[in-house]
Design a protein around this motif. Structure first.
Motif, PDB file in Angstrom:
ATOM      1  N   THR A 345      83.124  63.334  33.086  1.00 49.97           N
ATOM      2  CA  THR A 345      83.228  64.670  33.439  1.00 49.97           C
ATOM      3  C   THR A 345      83.427  63.869  35.103  1.00 49.97           C
ATOM      4  O   THR A 345      84.547  64.509  35.698  1.00 49.97           O
ATOM      5  CB  THR A 345      81.983  65.169  33.626  1.00 49.97           C
ATOM      6  OG1 THR A 345      81.546  65.661  33.066  1.00 49.97           O
ATOM      7  CG2 THR A 345      82.128  66.359  34.543  1.00 49.97           C
ATOM      8  N   GLY A 346      83.004  63.051  35.959  1.00 49.93           N
ATOM      9  CA  GLY A 346      83.582  62.703  37.060  1.00 49.93           C
ATOM     10  C   GLY A 346      84.915  62.136  37.040  1.00 49.93           C
ATOM     11  O   GLY A 346      85.346  62.420  38.312  1.00 49.93           O
ATOM     12  N   MET A 347      84.902  60.731  36.284  1.00 55.15           N
ATOM     13  CA  MET A 347      86.199  60.025  35.910  1.00 55.15           C
ATOM     14  C   MET A 347      87.381  60.991  35.805  1.00 55.15           C
ATOM     15  O   MET A 347      89.225  60.925  36.756  1.00 55.15           O
ATOM     16  CB  MET A 347      86.075  59.070  35.085  1.00 55.15           C
ATOM     17  CG  MET A 347      86.844  57.898  35.800  1.00 55.15           C
ATOM     18  SD  MET A 347      86.768  56.727  34.186  1.00 55.15           S
ATOM     19  CE  MET A 347      85.267  55.989  34.908  1.00 55.15           C
ATOM     20  N   GLY A 348      87.497  61.967  35.243  1.00 60.20           N
ATOM     21  CA  GLY A 348      88.183  62.663  34.551  1.00 60.20           C
ATOM     22  C   GLY A 348      88.877  64.073  35.458  1.00 60.20           C
ATOM     23  O   GLY A 348      89.473  64.153  35.445  1.00 60.20           O
ATOM     24  N   ALA A 349      87.850  64.280  36.365  1.00 60.30           N
ATOM     25  CA  ALA A 349      87.844  65.550  37.537  1.00 60.30           C
ATOM     26  C   ALA A 349      89.226  64.070  38.301  1.00 60.30           C
ATOM     27  O   ALA A 349      90.002  65.614  39.107  1.00 60.30           O
ATOM     28  CB  ALA A 349      86.587  65.651  38.307  1.00 60.30           C
ATOM     29  N   THR A 350      88.833  63.025  38.822  1.00 59.58           N
ATOM     30  CA  THR A 350      89.930  62.470  39.559  1.00 59.58           C
ATOM     31  C   THR A 350      90.945  62.175  39.024  1.00 59.58           C
ATOM     32  O   THR A 350      92.386  62.121  39.214  1.00 59.58           O
ATOM     33  CB  THR A 350      89.186  60.929  40.025  1.00 59.58           C
ATOM     34  OG1 THR A 350      88.162  61.571  41.143  1.00 59.58           O
ATOM     35  CG2 THR A 350      90.052  60.331  41.365  1.00 59.58           C
ATOM     36  N   LEU A 351      90.868  61.816  37.740  1.00 57.80           N
ATOM     37  CA  LEU A 351      91.542  60.579  36.767  1.00 57.80           C
ATOM     38  C   LEU A 351      93.297  62.290  36.587  1.00 57.80           C
ATOM     39  O   LEU A 351      94.500  62.322  37.131  1.00 57.80           O
ATOM     40  CB  LEU A 351      91.918  59.535  36.407  1.00 57.80           C
ATOM     41  CG  LEU A 351      91.016  58.649  36.440  1.00 57.80           C
ATOM     42  CD1 LEU A 351      90.717  57.887  35.643  1.00 57.80           C
ATOM     43  CD2 LEU A 351      91.904  57.865  37.940  1.00 57.80           C
ATOM     44  N   ASN A 352      92.223  62.982  36.220  1.00 60.39           N
ATOM     45  CA  ASN A 352      93.501  64.428  35.487  1.00 60.39           C
ATOM     46  C   ASN A 352      93.544  65.019  36.238  1.00 60.39           C
ATOM     47  O   ASN A 352      94.167  65.712  35.526  1.00 60.39           O
ATOM     48  CB  ASN A 352      92.311  64.620  33.466  1.00 60.39           C
ATOM     49  CG  ASN A 352      92.024  63.348  33.134  1.00 60.39           C
ATOM     50  OD1 ASN A 352      92.908  62.431  33.891  1.00 60.39           O
ATOM     51  ND2 ASN A 352      91.089  63.136  32.412  1.00 60.39           N
ATOM     52  N   VAL A 353      92.378  65.124  37.339  1.00 58.20           N
ATOM     53  CA  VAL A 353      92.572  67.187  37.714  1.00 58.20           C
ATOM     54  C   VAL A 353      93.395  67.109  39.001  1.00 58.20           C
ATOM     55  O   VAL A 353      94.107  67.141  40.083  1.00 58.20           O
ATOM     56  CB  VAL A 353      91.278  67.431  37.835  1.00 58.20           C
ATOM     57  CG1 VAL A 353      91.624  69.019  38.209  1.00 58.20           C
ATOM     58  CG2 VAL A 353      91.366  67.497  36.554  1.00 58.20           C
ATOM     59  N   ALA A 354      92.079  65.451  39.835  1.00 59.74           N
ATOM     60  CA  ALA A 354      93.051  65.888  41.226  1.00 59.74           C
ATOM     61  C   ALA A 354      93.685  64.722  41.478  1.00 59.74           C
ATOM     62  O   ALA A 354      94.886  64.964  41.888  1.00 59.74           O
ATOM     63  CB  ALA A 354      91.481  64.675  42.212  1.00 59.74           C
ATOM     64  N   LYS A 355      93.947  63.872  40.558  1.00 62.76           N
ATOM     65  CA  LYS A 355      95.298  62.799  40.747  1.00 62.76           C
ATOM     66  C   LYS A 355      95.879  62.319  41.693  1.00 62.76           C
ATOM     67  O   LYS A 355      96.916  62.128  42.347  1.00 62.76           O
ATOM     68  CB  LYS A 355      96.099  63.956  39.881  1.00 62.76           C
ATOM     69  CG  LYS A 355      96.237  64.208  37.894  1.00 62.76           C
ATOM     70  CD  LYS A 355      97.174  65.003  37.864  1.00 62.76           C
ATOM     71  CE  LYS A 355      97.137  64.900  36.553  1.00 62.76           C
ATOM     72  NZ  LYS A 355      98.144  66.129  35.728  1.00 62.76           N
ATOM     73  N   PRO A 356      94.460  61.790  42.739  1.00 60.31           N
ATOM     74  CA  PRO A 356      95.373  60.809  44.129  1.00 60.31           C
ATOM     75  C   PRO A 356      96.533  59.930  43.383  1.00 60.31           C
ATOM     76  O   PRO A 356      96.692  59.130  42.268  1.00 60.31           O
ATOM     77  CB  PRO A 356      94.402  60.578  44.577  1.00 60.31           C
ATOM     78  CG  PRO A 356      93.181  60.175  43.014  1.00 60.31           C
ATOM     79  CD  PRO A 356      93.643  61.438  42.486  1.00 60.31           C
ATOM     80  N   GLN A 357      97.390  59.669  44.644  1.00 57.19           N
ATOM     81  CA  GLN A 357      98.731  58.965  44.509  1.00 57.19           C
ATOM     82  C   GLN A 357      97.940  57.876  44.863  1.00 57.19           C
ATOM     83  O   GLN A 357      96.758  57.576  45.892  1.00 57.19           O
ATOM     84  CB  GLN A 357      99.831  59.069  45.455  1.00 57.19           C
ATOM     85  CG  GLN A 357     100.515  60.451  44.520  1.00 57.19           C
ATOM     86  CD  GLN A 357     102.009  61.228  44.991  1.00 57.19           C
ATOM     87  OE1 GLN A 357     101.892  60.450  46.691  1.00 57.19           O
ATOM     88  NE2 GLN A 357     101.682  62.199  44.862  1.00 57.19           N
TER      89      GLN A 357
END
Length: 543
Positions: A345-357
């Motif tokens: 849940t946490g890792m996907g929120a960043t990698l899949n949704v927030a997608k920071p460059q």
């Protein structure tokens, strides 16, 4: 052994009655396929059911033990099956009248001192057993078999339709931890776990972990209370049996049950932009199974409600097959179980949704397991600054292991934390991820992102009456807010690949696991969580 006197001529009949007084069993093992003999006897005992039979000189008697304790669980005959067995027990069949073709459907069997005229067939392979039963000629007087849970549903139904034996696979589980009231310690009870129905599987849970969502709904603060209930949704186990229509899972498969599902047929499952299955999506209010609107747990006839379709605080549980991810059997379930909720849940929120460059700044609100997984995702993505926001300063040192570079405690400032972060980052962070469930934190996460391109992702589950309030200009100034369930991962499609990343040493999971307790001490896991001492406490079932 002497004859049962109640079957002898001239004796007073006493029925209905439960017979059996000489038995043996098997010591349970981690795998359903590996059993070690315990006390052997002339009686042949399945590992799941207490059907015992003995060959006597001229007569067959079927002795039925309604209950037999086999290590950590019991199995009890279903009502209709029990009536069938009473009828069989009341009949005697001459040994010369076709007894040689009696077939016993036993997954494991040790034959000692039995009448050699019986010629009992003991075949390990399910297909071979099925063929052997088909070879029994019509009209033979005695046909008894146990149709065990390790067979597929279609095979079981074929045998039943031909009149071969009976089916009995309602487990009496000795170790679910039941929440009878909100906020009260869980009680380890003996409950019945019904067999899986259409599109369902019954799982043997080997490891489960306590997630903050379990605590949140157990406390029932701001949520609809539903009790008695078996909580737990982050776990790893083995498929014990499957219901009708299940084709992608079989007994013995290693799996992770997931609190949200993937039917692979609805518009959401077919869309590249969503993981919100129309049929199996996250529903914290539902306490029953979809197939028939009933629970699979009960105690003395009283239903015990499910939680998130998983209820993993039980040695055995029933889930919809679409909410179960089949994984590499070599993966250690005590580690990868955390992928079934918090870490994904946490890792996907960043990698899949927030997608920071690479090089961008990220703020994460809440440094529990989900929040630190979000930080880990930001670290993997190459964020230049990761700002951790939490009310507990003791969490900062641990957070450094997950890439956090700076720490902000809102209690240390006399202005809103979003203003503090904006000042630290020259107008706001590029991405923010909220992992607390607090609506105030959600608002702060949104308002701390930079105008023009800032994106905030909401992960935490709010109370049912909470409201998200912000000035419309924040949207007009091109700030964006999104929500996510399970980090936008598809349970059956994506989670096996995450497990493989762990197996290939491309993903760290061990650092999320801070405590481990035996199931008998499950309430300690709640204490660790409530005191803020643990990230993930893995609970060892059967211990």
């Amino acid at each position: 052994m002497e004859r049962h006197k109640d079957f002898d001529e001239g004796q007073k009949p006493l029925f209905p009655r439960i017979f059996g007084h000489e038995a043996g069993g098997y010591a349970a093992a981690d795998s359903l396929d590996i059993l070690q003999p315990a006390t052997l006897s002339p009686l042949m005992i399945s590992e799941y059911i207490s059907l015992t039979s003995e060959v006597l000189t001229k007569t067959w008697y079927t002795n039925v033990l309604a209950r037999i304790r086999i290590n950590a669980f019991r199995v009890e005959l279903a009502r209709e099956s029990y009536q069938d067995l009473l009828a069989l027990a009341a009949a005697s069949v001459d040994a010369e009248a076709g007894v040689g073709n009696a077939v016993y459907m036993l997954p494991s069997f040790y034959n000692h001192d039995c009448d050699p005229n019986a010629h009992i067939l003991c075949i390990q392979n399910a297909e071979a057993r099925l063929k052997a039963l088909h070879d029994v000629e019509e009209g033979e007087e005695l046909r008894i078999c146990y149709i065990d849970a390790s067979m597929g549903h279609d095979a079981r139904q074929t045998l039943l339709s031909k009149g071969f034996g009976f089916q009995c696979n309602c487990l009496r589980c000795l170790s679910p931890a039941v929440a009878w009231e909100a906020g009260k310690p869980l009680v380890i009870e003996e409950v019945e776990v019904a067999p899986p129905q259409e599109n369902e599987v019954r799982l043997k849970i080997l490891f489960t972990a306590l997630c903050h969502s379990d605590v949140y709904f157990w406390e029932a603060k701001g949520q609809k209370p539903l009790f008695p209930r078996i909580f737990g949704h982050e776990a790893g186990g083995i498929v014990e049996s499957v219901g009708e229509g299940v084709t992608e899972l079989k007994p013995g498969d290693h799996v992770l049950p997931i609190f949200t599902g993937e039917c692979k047929e609805c518009r959401h499952c077919k869309s590249a932009e969503s993981n919100l299955c129309e049929t199996l999506r996250f529903d914290n209010d539902r306490g029953h199974m979809l197939a028939d609107g009933k629970t699979r747990f009960s105690k003395n006839g009283q239903p015990i409600y499910h939680f998130l379709g998983t209820s993993t605080f039980s040695e055995y549980t029933v889930s919809h097959a679409g909410c179960v991810a089949k994984i590499n059997p070599e993966a250690p379930l005590d580690k990868v179980c955390v992928l079934s909720c918090g870490v994904s849940t946490g890792m996907g929120a960043t990698l899949n949704v927030a997608k920071p460059q690479k090089g961008q700044t990220v703020a994460v609100f809440g440094l529990g397991a989900v929040g630190l997984a979000a930080c880990e995702g930001a670290r993997i993505a190459g964020a230049s600054r990761i700002i951790g926001v939490d009310l507990n300063p003791a969490r900062f040192d641990r957070a450094k292991n997950f890439g956090v570079t700076e720490f902000v405690n809102p209690k240390d400032h006399d202005k809103p934390v979003q203003e503090v972060i904006a000042e630290m980052t020259d107008g706001g962070v590029d991405r923010a991820v909220e992992c607390t469930g607090s609506y105030q934190a959600m608002i702060s996460a949104f308002e701390c992102v930079h105008d023009g391109w800032g994106l905030a992702v909401l992960v935490g589950v709010p109370s049912k009456d909470d409201a998200f309030k912000t000035h419309p200009l924040n949207f007009l100034n091109e700030r964006t807010v999104k929500g996510t369930i399970f980090g936008n991962y598809r349970p059956r499609t994506d989670i096996p690949a995450r497990v493989e990343k762990y197996m290939n040493k491309e993903l760290e999971l061990d650092k999320f696991i801070t405590h481990s307790v035996p199931f008998s001490e499950i309430n300690k896991a709640f204490d660790y969580m409530l005191k803020g001492e643990s990230l993930r406490c893995v609970i060892r079932m059967g211990a």
